[in-house]
Design an enzyme around this catalytic site. Structure first.
Site: not given
Ligand code: ADP
Ligand code: ADP
Ligand code: ZN
Length: 218
Positions: A13, A88, A127, A160, A171
């Protein structure tokens, strides 16, 4: 353009949000980034959410809705926004629908990034994020040019705390229990389209753009 990016932790995302936001010139709003910023600054909100995030639990809806409303009141959202990580839970989505209705606005599309759980664990444990600008990297699939240094701003790359494996499992379970029902919610609203998030980053991006353009007729 008002868009939501939906998908499990690690689906890509944040990675896609950066590109979509640049393409449409709309801010990408990540509740996770806002919470991490608040924790870094140790604001009242930061102190309130810290424990939930470190355990991999969701932050209570009231706190989330508060910061989202505050952020959407900023003038840079006049032409729309892309939400990454919000809503979420179904109650968050319902509250957000009411918020939009009051403003006479509606969503253009909800993009679901679909990725299998086994792949997510590898993605999250590899990541790395820039401590300064939040840019996202991966130790195998998206390496930085100079080890440990952000390509964009020279900031330091860190892991992180909630990306350590023990928290990652929780998660993913929390996602299945509390966020997955949203897919149905937006499907029924006729807004959702799914993209296979296991494809290379640029292919995922192309498919997202095609999906959005089909929906808004651009
Ligand atoms: P999210 O915001 O949904 O948690 P991220 O964009 O932070 O996901 O991506 C999670 C990890 O996967 C990061 O280390 C990113 O560089 C990697 N990643 C994201 N998209 C891809 C993809 N299409 N193929 C391989 N690795 C990816
Ligand atoms: P990822 O895309 O890797 O799941 P985020 O950066 O979106 O991580 O979120 C990190 C943490 O922040 C989540 O695990 C949760 O604890 C909190 N969080 C983020 N967005 C929300 C939301 N909309 N509602 C509840 N908790 C949230
Ligand atoms: Zn950076």
């Amino acid at each position: 353009m008002r868009l939501i990016l939906l998908g499990p932790p690690g689906a890509g995302k944040g990675t896609q949000a950066a590109r979509i936001s640049a393409e449409f010139m709309i801010p990408s709003i990540s509740t996770g980034d806002m919470f991490r910023e608040a924790i870094k600054k140790q604001t009242l909100l930061g102190k309130q959410v810290e424990q939930y995030i470190s355990r991999g639990e969701l932050v209570p809806d009231e706190l989330v809705l508060g910061i989202v409303a505050e952020r959407l009141a900023q003038p840079d959202t006049a032409n729309g926004f892309l939400l990454d990580g919000f809503p979420r839970t179904v109650p968050q989505a319902e509250a957000f629908d009411r918020y939009l209705a009051e403003k006479g606005q509606s969503l253009n599309a909800v993009i679901e990034l679909a990725v299998d759980p086994e792949i997510l664990v590898t993605r999250l444990s590899g990541r790395r994020v820039c401590q300064n600008c939040g840019a996202v990297y991966h130790i195998v699939t998206k390496k930085e040019k100079q080890t440990g240094v952000c390509d964009l701003c020279q900031g330091q790359l860190i892991q992180r705390e909630d990306d350590y494996e023990a928290t990652v499992r929780n998660r993913l379970a929390v996602y299945t229990r509390q966020t997955l029902p949203l897919i149905r919610y937006y499907q029924e609203a006729g807004l959702l389209f799914r993209v296979d998030g296991t494809q290379p980053i640029s292919v995922v991006y192309q498919e997202i753009m095609t999906g959005i353009r089909e929906r808004v007729g651009q």
